[in-house]
Design a protein around this motif. Structure first.
Motif, short mmCIF file in Angstrom:
data_model
loop_
_atom_site.label_atom_id
_atom_site.label_comp_id
_atom_site.label_asym_id
_atom_site.label_seq_id
_atom_site.Cartn_x
_atom_site.Cartn_y
_atom_site.Cartn_z
N ALA A 24 -5.07 -11.33 2.80
CA ALA A 24 -4.63 -9.92 3.20
C ALA A 24 -3.67 -9.33 2.00
O ALA A 24 -4.36 -8.41 1.63
CB ALA A 24 -3.94 -9.82 3.98
N MET A 25 -3.03 -9.85 1.15
CA MET A 25 -2.48 -9.08 -0.41
C MET A 25 -3.21 -9.58 -1.45
O MET A 25 -3.81 -8.70 -1.73
CB MET A 25 -1.04 -10.62 -0.22
CG MET A 25 -0.18 -10.14 0.61
SD MET A 25 1.12 -10.63 0.02
CE MET A 25 1.66 -10.18 -1.62
N GLY A 26 -3.78 -10.78 -1.43
CA GLY A 26 -5.12 -10.82 -2.30
C GLY A 26 -6.11 -9.31 -2.20
O GLY A 26 -6.70 -8.95 -3.07
N LEU A 27 -7.00 -9.19 -0.92
CA LEU A 27 -7.70 -8.45 -1.10
C LEU A 27 -7.55 -7.02 -0.68
O LEU A 27 -7.92 -6.65 -0.70
CB LEU A 27 -8.37 -8.32 1.14
CG LEU A 27 -9.84 -7.75 1.07
CD1 LEU A 27 -10.95 -7.64 -0.04
CD2 LEU A 27 -10.48 -8.18 2.20
N GLY A 28 -6.05 -6.60 -0.40
CA GLY A 28 -5.39 -5.76 -0.60
C GLY A 28 -5.55 -5.19 -1.56
O GLY A 28 -5.37 -4.03 -2.24
N GLY A 29 -4.77 -6.08 -2.76
CA GLY A 29 -4.83 -5.56 -4.15
C GLY A 29 -5.90 -5.30 -4.93
O GLY A 29 -5.64 -4.24 -5.55
N LEU A 30 -6.85 -6.27 -4.42
CA LEU A 30 -8.31 -5.54 -5.39
C LEU A 30 -8.47 -4.30 -4.75
O LEU A 30 -8.88 -3.70 -5.92
CB LEU A 30 -8.86 -6.91 -4.75
CG LEU A 30 -10.69 -6.52 -4.91
CD1 LEU A 30 -10.67 -7.20 -6.39
CD2 LEU A 30 -11.59 -7.30 -3.87
N VAL A 31 -8.33 -3.90 -3.43
CA VAL A 31 -8.76 -2.83 -2.87
C VAL A 31 -7.45 -2.13 -4.00
O VAL A 31 -8.25 -0.22 -4.44
CB VAL A 31 -8.80 -2.78 -1.52
CG1 VAL A 31 -8.96 -0.67 -0.41
CG2 VAL A 31 -9.60 -3.21 -0.65
N VAL A 32 -6.89 -1.49 -3.93
CA VAL A 32 -5.76 -0.78 -5.32
C VAL A 32 -6.08 -1.26 -5.98
O VAL A 32 -6.02 0.18 -6.91
CB VAL A 32 -4.29 -1.16 -4.55
CG1 VAL A 32 -3.53 -0.13 -5.61
CG2 VAL A 32 -3.95 -1.27 -3.47
N ALA A 33 -7.06 -2.19 -6.72
CA ALA A 33 -7.17 -2.03 -8.45
C ALA A 33 -8.19 -1.63 -8.79
O ALA A 33 -8.04 -0.54 -9.65
CB ALA A 33 -7.08 -3.58 -8.71
N THR A 34 -9.39 -1.20 -7.13
CA THR A 34 -10.94 -0.66 -7.89
C THR A 34 -10.70 0.33 -7.13
O THR A 34 -12.19 1.35 -7.28
CB THR A 34 -11.74 -1.59 -7.52
OG1 THR A 34 -11.72 -1.82 -5.66
CG2 THR A 34 -11.27 -3.02 -7.60
N SER A 35 -9.31 1.09 -6.07
CA SER A 35 -9.93 2.60 -5.95
C SER A 35 -9.53 2.91 -6.84
O SER A 35 -9.59 4.00 -7.86
CB SER A 35 -9.44 2.92 -5.07
OG SER A 35 -7.46 3.09 -5.56
N ASP A 36 -10.76 4.78 -6.42
CA ASP A 36 -11.20 5.91 -7.62
C ASP A 36 -10.02 6.87 -7.03
O ASP A 36 -9.74 7.50 -8.36
CB ASP A 36 -12.64 6.45 -7.66
CG ASP A 36 -13.68 5.09 -7.79
OD1 ASP A 36 -13.02 3.83 -8.45
OD2 ASP A 36 -14.44 4.98 -7.40
N GLY A 37 -9.81 7.75 -6.12
CA GLY A 37 -9.17 8.38 -5.92
C GLY A 37 -7.63 8.29 -5.75
O GLY A 37 -7.27 6.88 -5.57
N GLY A 38 -6.58 8.50 -5.32
CA GLY A 38 -5.32 8.65 -4.78
C GLY A 38 -5.22 8.06 -3.12
O GLY A 38 -6.36 8.70 -2.18
N LEU A 39 -4.71 8.07 -2.32
CA LEU A 39 -4.43 8.73 -0.85
C LEU A 39 -4.95 9.47 -0.09
O LEU A 39 -5.30 10.87 -1.22
CB LEU A 39 -2.81 9.39 -0.52
CG LEU A 39 -1.80 7.40 -0.61
CD1 LEU A 39 -0.80 7.87 -0.59
CD2 LEU A 39 -2.46 6.47 0.04
N GLY A 40 -6.07 9.47 0.40
CA GLY A 40 -6.73 10.50 1.67
C GLY A 40 -7.98 11.04 0.68
O GLY A 40 -8.46 11.34 1.38
N THR A 41 -8.23 10.40 -0.39
CA THR A 41 -9.40 10.82 -0.29
C THR A 41 -10.98 9.78 0.03
O THR A 41 -11.98 9.98 0.00
CB THR A 41 -9.67 10.11 -2.32
OG1 THR A 41 -9.25 8.15 -2.32
CG2 THR A 41 -8.65 10.97 -2.83
N GLY A 42 -9.96 8.75 0.79
CA GLY A 42 -11.08 8.01 1.43
C GLY A 42 -11.44 6.52 1.61
O GLY A 42 -12.86 6.07 1.58
N ASN A 43 -10.79 6.64 0.00
CA ASN A 43 -11.51 4.83 -1.01
C ASN A 43 -10.79 3.79 -0.69
O ASN A 43 -11.01 3.34 -1.32
CB ASN A 43 -11.44 5.22 -2.25
CG ASN A 43 -12.35 6.13 -2.56
OD1 ASN A 43 -13.30 6.18 -2.56
ND2 ASN A 43 -12.00 7.19 -3.60
#
Length: 131
Positions: A74-93
């Motif tokens: 869970a931490m690895g996948l969550g970190g991957l999504v944090v690193a690759t998300s394009d926008g900030g909070l609330g953008t749906g990424n």
């Protein structure tokens, strides 16, 4: 010229949302199993010796292993999504869900580590008979 960040649709299940949601659910499973392993050390998911518990694993550390593995994934996948998300909070990424997955995965790993330390301490202590 800066690139514009396009927010995901409200009802669309983007890759970031899917990854963050699955990581958060996996981390939550790790928290529940780790809590059970810590609260019930001789139960099915506990850290007991494995004799007479009915778990069938022989080692009795199934809950500890599941909690640690689920928390780590869970931490690895969550970190991957944090690193690759394009926008900030609330953008749906999926950034908000990924942060939740990081926190829940960390809690699962802490509970699994506490259960592991408890199992090692109880294995090191000699069993005293109440006689």
């Amino acid at each position: 010229m800066s690139p514009t960040v396009v927010a995901a649709s409200v009802y669309a299940m983007s890759a970031g949302r899917l990854g963050a949601s699955s990581a958060a659910v996996l981390g939550l499973i790790g928290v529940v199993v780790g809590g059970l392993a810590l609260a019930r050390p001789t139960g099915r998911f506990g850290s007991g010796s494995g004799s007479g518990t009915g778990s069938g694993t022989g080692s009795g550390r199934l809950g500890i292993t599941v909690a640690l593995a689920a928390g780590l994934i869970a931490m690895g996948l969550g970190g991957l999504v944090v690193a690759t998300s394009d926008g900030g909070l609330g953008t749906g990424n999926g950034l908000g869900g990924a942060i939740v997955a990081l926190v829940v995965g960390l809690i699962a790993m802490v509970l699994g580590g506490l259960a592991l330390a408890h199992s090692r301490n109880s294995a090191a202590e000699p069993h005293r008979s109440a006689g």
